[in-house]
Design an enzyme around this catalytic site. Structure first.
Site, PDB file in Angstrom:
ATOM      1  N   ASP A  89      39.755  -4.286   3.672  1.00  0.00           N
ATOM      2  CA  ASP A  89      39.044  -5.554   3.525  1.00  0.00           C
ATOM      3  C   ASP A  89      38.846  -6.252   4.873  1.00  0.00           C
ATOM      4  OD1 ASP A  89      39.327  -4.927   0.897  1.00  0.00           O
ATOM      5  OD2 ASP A  89      40.455  -6.714   0.327  1.00  0.00           O
ATOM      6  N   ASP A  90      37.841  -7.104   4.896  1.00  0.00           N
ATOM      7  CA  ASP A  90      37.627  -8.131   5.927  1.00  0.00           C
ATOM      8  C   ASP A  90      36.901  -7.659   7.171  1.00  0.00           C
ATOM      9  OD1 ASP A  90      39.072  -9.575   4.146  1.00  0.00           O
ATOM     10  OD2 ASP A  90      40.849  -9.826   5.400  1.00  0.00           O
ATOM     11  N   HIS A 140      32.141  -7.954   0.463  1.00  0.00           N
ATOM     12  CA  HIS A 140      33.344  -8.799   0.453  1.00  0.00           C
ATOM     13  C   HIS A 140      32.946 -10.252   0.729  1.00  0.00           C
ATOM     14  CE1 HIS A 140      37.640  -9.065   0.243  1.00  0.00           C
ATOM     15  NE2 HIS A 140      37.805  -9.493   1.487  1.00  0.00           N
ATOM     16  N   HIS A 144      33.787 -14.586   3.650  1.00  0.00           N
ATOM     17  CA  HIS A 144      35.168 -14.460   3.175  1.00  0.00           C
ATOM     18  C   HIS A 144      35.584 -15.703   2.388  1.00  0.00           C
ATOM     19  CE1 HIS A 144      39.527 -13.549   3.185  1.00  0.00           C
ATOM     20  NE2 HIS A 144      39.107 -12.297   3.311  1.00  0.00           N
ATOM     21  N   HIS A 241      43.809  -3.798   5.143  1.00  0.00           N
ATOM     22  CA  HIS A 241      42.876  -4.651   5.884  1.00  0.00           C
ATOM     23  C   HIS A 241      42.590  -4.040   7.253  1.00  0.00           C
ATOM     24  CE1 HIS A 241      44.688  -7.312   2.872  1.00  0.00           C
ATOM     25  NE2 HIS A 241      43.588  -8.048   2.966  1.00  0.00           N
TER      26      HIS A 241
END
Length: 711
Positions: A89-90, A140, A144, A241
C-alpha cells in the site's frame, strides 16, 4: 494640480485579469493543499468513525476479496492453498518501491500494488515499471483519504481521480481497490461497509487482507515475517507497505520471507492471477487525457506552492535585511543630528519661501500665517496662485501680512508655479512649501542649517500628518513616521536621498539653477528634481527637527488618487534617471542604492503582494493554524516594534500602534493595488492627469498648537 497633463483612458481589463489570476492561483494552491495536506499519508483515519449500518456476515466471516452488489449482497473469495498474494500500500515511492521490486524480481515473485493516485502522478515511471515486471496495480484513493470520514461526493472524487492518474501513467484502468486504513474483513465497521459499497458501485473489487503485518509500525524484521506467515498450507493476502516512511524492515523481511515460503511450496502471485480474474482493461483515450491533465495540474500546483514559499522566504529575508540596515543607519544618523544640535542655529542669509497654490482656500491662510510666525529673520513668502478658482489669492491678500506677496498666473501646473516663485525670489536659500502645510515656528531655521556645508544642495524636512484621529489618519500617520524616520535617515547616511518632499524642503539657489529649475515632465516633480540634484553632484540631507504639518487624504478614494499619482510619478522619475545605474560618483550612488531600493521595495515586492495574500489564504485553509498564527503574530510584532522605534525617534506617542495590525486589511491591499495600476499605466505608456485632493482645512482646525515650538 494642472490640466496640462492629458489623461489617457485608464485601462480596466487588467483588474479582471488580476482577479482571474488570483482565483486561478488560489485554486492551484488549494489543489496542492488538498493533495499534500488534507488527505495525504500521515493525516491518519478519522479519530471517531461515523456511524453506519450493519455489516453482512458474508463479509466479516468471508475471504478478503469482495464483490458487493448494488443490493449490498457480498460475495467473497480467498486465496487458494499455498498461494500468497503480497500486497503493498501507499506507493509508488521513489526509494522503497524499486527496492521491493528488486527483491521480488530476485525470487521470481509477483505482487499487487495498491497505489495512491497523487503519488502515481509524481512517479509514473515507477507505476509503469510495476506493470512491466508482471505485477498489478490497484487503486488506493487519490490522496490516501480515510473513506469513512469523508462525504460520499468526495469519496467519488477520490476514486475517480485515482483511476484517472493510474490510467494516464499505465494505460490501464484499475479494477481492484483497497481503502486506506483498512485491514482484515472482521474489522470492517458499518461506516466502512458504506464506503466499500460506493467503491463497488463504481465497478471495483475490494481487496482487504488475511494477514496485516503492520509493518508501518516498524516492529522489527522478525515480527513482520511472523505476521506475514499464513496458517500451515493455507493461502493468504498479505498486507505490507512500500511508502509512507522508512521501509527498510519491510525490504529485509521480504528478502527472508519469500525464499523461506517458496521452499515450503508456496507461490507468490497477484490477486487477479491467483483468482483467475480478468486483467485490467485498457483505459479509454478520454480518461487518459483527463489523467494527463490531472498530473499537469498537480505538478503545476506543487510548483506554485514551492515558488510562493520561496517568494515568502525571499521577501522575509529582504525585509529583515532592510530593517537591519534602516536601524543601523538610524542610529548613525541620530548621532550626527545630536552633534549638529549642540551647535547654535546660525543665520544663513535671507530665505525665500515659495508656496505654489491651486484651489487651496481651505488651508492657505494657516500655511501663510505659520510661515510669517517663523522665528527665522529675513523671511520672504511668495504665494504663486496657479489659476485658482476658489479665491486662494484673495484670501492671502486680505491677510495683509508683512513680507508676503502674491503672484497670479494662468494655470500651468505646480512645477511652473514653483519656477515662477523661484524667479521672483530675492534669497539665495529657497524653501518650497505645499499650500496645505503648516510650519512650526522653528522649522525654517532648523531646515536650512545643513546648507552651511557648501556641497549640500537641498534638505528634506519632516512632514507630519495633522488629521490623524480616524483609523485612516492613524495609518497614514504611522506610515509617515516610519518613512521619514527610518527610510530618510537611511537615504541620508547612504547619500542617495531620492525625494525632498514638496511639503517641506530647502534648496540652495545655485543648485536649483544648476539643474535648470523644477522639471515639469513627471508627476512626481519633487522626486525628479531631487534625483537631478544628486546626479549634478549635490548632497541631500534630512533634518528631522524641521517639522511641518500636512493634511492627509480623509477618504480611501482620495488616498487612492494621491498614492496613484505619487507611485506613477516615482516610476516616471526612476525611468528618467535610469542611467544613474551605470554612472559613477554621486549619480552612481543614487542609481545603485536609491533607484535599486525604490525598484525593489516600492515596485517589485508590492507587485507580488497579492500573491502573498493568496498564499496567506492557502495557509489558513491548509497549513497548521498554530504555525500560521505564529508567523502572522511574529510579523506583526516586528512591524509594531519597528513603528514604535520610529515613533520614539520622532518623539511621538505610542498610542496609534494599536491600529497597526489592522493595516493588513484594506490599507495594505490599497497600496499594492496602486502599484499594480501604476505599473499597467506605465507599461501602456500613458500620461496620468493630476488628481487633486479635496481639502477640508484639517491642518488649520486640528492644529491650534502648531504655531508654538515643541518642547
Amino acid at each position: 494640480m494642472s490640466a496640462k497633463h492629458v489623461r489617457l483612458r485608464e485601462p480596466a481589463a487588467h483588474w479582471l485579469l488580476l482577479c482571474v489570476f488570483m482565483v486561478v492561483l488560489l485554486a492551484g494552491l488549494c489543489f496542492n493543499g488538498y493533495v499534500s495536506h488534507v488527505g495525504a499519508e500521515g493525516s491518519g483515519p478519522a479519530p471517531v468513525p461515523p456511524a453506519g449500518g450493519s455489516v453482512p456476515a458474508a463479509l466479516t466471516d468471508g475471504g478478503p476479496v469482495l464483490r458487493i452488489g448494488t443490493d449490498g449482497a457480498v460475495t467473497s473469495r480467498s486465496m487458494p492453498d499455498r498461494t500468497i498474494a503480497l500486497t503493498f500500500d501507499d506507493g509508488p515511492d521513489p526509494q522503497w518501491t524499486p527496492k521491493i521490486l528488486d527483491v521480488l524480481a530476485r525470487y521470481g515473485a509477483h505482487a499487487t500494488f495498491f497505489q495512491v493516485g497523487s503519488a502515481v502522478n509524481e512517479h509514473p515511471d515507477i507505476a509503469r515499471r510495476v506493470l512491466s515486471e508482471g505485477h498489478e496495480i490497484g487503486a488506493h484513493t487519490f490522496t490516501h483519504a480515510d473513506l469513512t470520514s469523508i462525504p460520499a461526493w468526495r469519496r467519488g472524487i477520490e476514486l475517480t481521480l485515482s483511476n484517472n492518474a493510474i490510467a494516464a501513467a499505465t494505460g490501464r484502468v484499475p479494477v481492484l481497490v483497497r481503502p486506506p486504513y483498512s485491514s482484515e474483513p472482521d474489522a470492517v465497521t458499518g461506516a466502512d461497509f458504506t464506503a466499500l459499497r460506493q467503491a463497488a458501485a463504481a465497478g471495483h473489487l475490494i481487496v482487504l487482507a488475511d494477514r496485516d503485518t503492520e509493518d508501518w509500525r516498524r516492529p522489527g524484521v522478525a515480527a513482520i515475517i511472523a505476521a506475514a506467515q499464513p496458517a500451515k498450507g493455507r493461502g493468504a493476502v498479505v498486507m505490507m507497505h512500500d511508502s509512507g516512511g522508512n521501509r527498510a524492515q519491510t525490504v529485509a523481511a521480504l528478502d527472508a520471507l519469500i525464499p523461506r515460503l517458496q521452499a515450503q511450496g508456496y507461490r507468490f502471485t497477484t490477486v487477479s492471477a491467483a483468482l483467475g480474474l480478468p486483467a485490467a482493461a485498457a483505459a479509454p483515450t478520454g480518461q487518459r487525457l483527463r489523467g494527463h491533465a490531472l498530473r499537469w495540474a498537480q505538478a503545476g500546483s506543487g510548483w506554485l506552492a514551492r515558488a510562493l514559499t520561496a517568494l515568502m522566504l525571499v521577501a522575509v529575508v529582504l525585509a529583515a535585511l532592510r530593517l537591519a540596515i534602516q536601524l543601523i543607519c538610524a542610529r548613525i544618523h541620530l548621532r550626527r543630528v545630536r552633534r549638529r544640535a549642540r551647535e547654535p542655529l546660525r543665520f544663513l542669509g535671507p530665505v525665500t519661501v515659495v508656496v505654489p497654490a491651486y484651489n487651496e482656500s481651505a488651508n492657505i491662510a494657516a500655511t501663510v500665517r505659520s510661515l510669517v510666525a517663523s522665528d527665522y529673520p529675513q523671511l520672504e513668502v511668495i504665494v504663486v496662485d496657479d489659476g485658482s478658482s476658489d479665491g486662494t489669492a484673495d484670501i492671502v491678500e486680505r491677510l495683509r501680512l508683512p513680507g508676503v506677496s502674491v503672484i497670479r498666473q494662468a494655470n500651468a501646473g505646480k512645477p511652473a508655479a514653483l519656477n515662477t516663485g523661484i524667479a521672483h525670489a530675492r534669497g539665495d536659500i529657497l524653501v518650497l512649501v505645499d499650500g496645505d502645510t503648516v510650519f512650526e515656528p522653528d522649522a525654517v531655521g532648523r531646515l536650512v542649517q545643513p546648507l552651511r556645508e557648501p556641497d549640500v544642495g537641498a534638505v528634506s524636512g519632516n512632514t507630519k500628518v495633522a488629521n490623524r484621529r480616524g483609523l485612516l489618519g492613524r495609518w497614514q500617520h504611522l506610515e509617515y513616521v516610519i518613512g521619514f524616520n527610518l527610510d530618510r535617515r537611511m537615504f541620508d547616511v547612504a547619500r542617495c536621498m531620492p525625494t525632498v518632499p514638496g511639503a517641506i524642503g530647502a534648496f540652495r539657489r545655485a543648485a536649483v539653477v544648476d539643474v535648470g529649475g523644477v522639471p515639469a515632465d513627471t508627476l512626481a516633480e519633487d522626486t525628479d528634481f531631487t534625483m537631478a540634484l544628486i546626479r549634478a553632484g549635490w548632497r541631500i540631507l534630512y533634518a528631522p527637527d524641521a517639522v511641518a504639518w500636512t493634511e492627509a487624504p480623509a477618504s480611501l478614494r482620495q488616498l487612492w488618487r494621491q498614492r496613484y499619482r505619487w507611485c506613477y510619478g516615482t516610476m516616471q522619475a526612476t525611468w528618467k534617471h535610469r542611467r544613474a545605474l551605470v554612472q559613477s560618483g554621486p549619480a552612481g550612488r543614487l542609481g545603485r542604492r536609491g533607484l535599486t531600493y525604490l525598484l525593489l521595495f516600492q515596485v517589485l515586492l508590492p507587485l507580488t503582494a497579492c500573491m502573498v495574500d493568496v498564499y496567506g489564504v492557502y495557509g489558513v485553509l491548509f497549513l497548521p493554524l498554530g504555525k500560521v498564527a505564529a508567523v502572522w503574530a511574529g510579523f506583526t510584532l516586528v512591524q509594531v516594534l519597528t513603528a514604535g522605534y520610529a515613533l520614539h525617534l520622532d518623539r511621538e506617542r505610542f498610542g496609534p500602534l494599536w491600529s497597526l495590525p489592522l493595516q493588513q486589511i484594506v490599507y495594505r491591499q490599497l497600496m499594492y493595488l496602486v502599484v499594480i495600476q501604476s505599473t499597467v499605466m506605465a507599461l501602456l505608456g500613458g500620461r496620468l492627469r493630476w488628481h487633486r485632493m479635496a481639502r477640508t482645512g484639517a491642518v488649520a482646525s486640528q492644529l491650534p498648537s502648531a504655531l508654538h515650538p515643541r518642547g
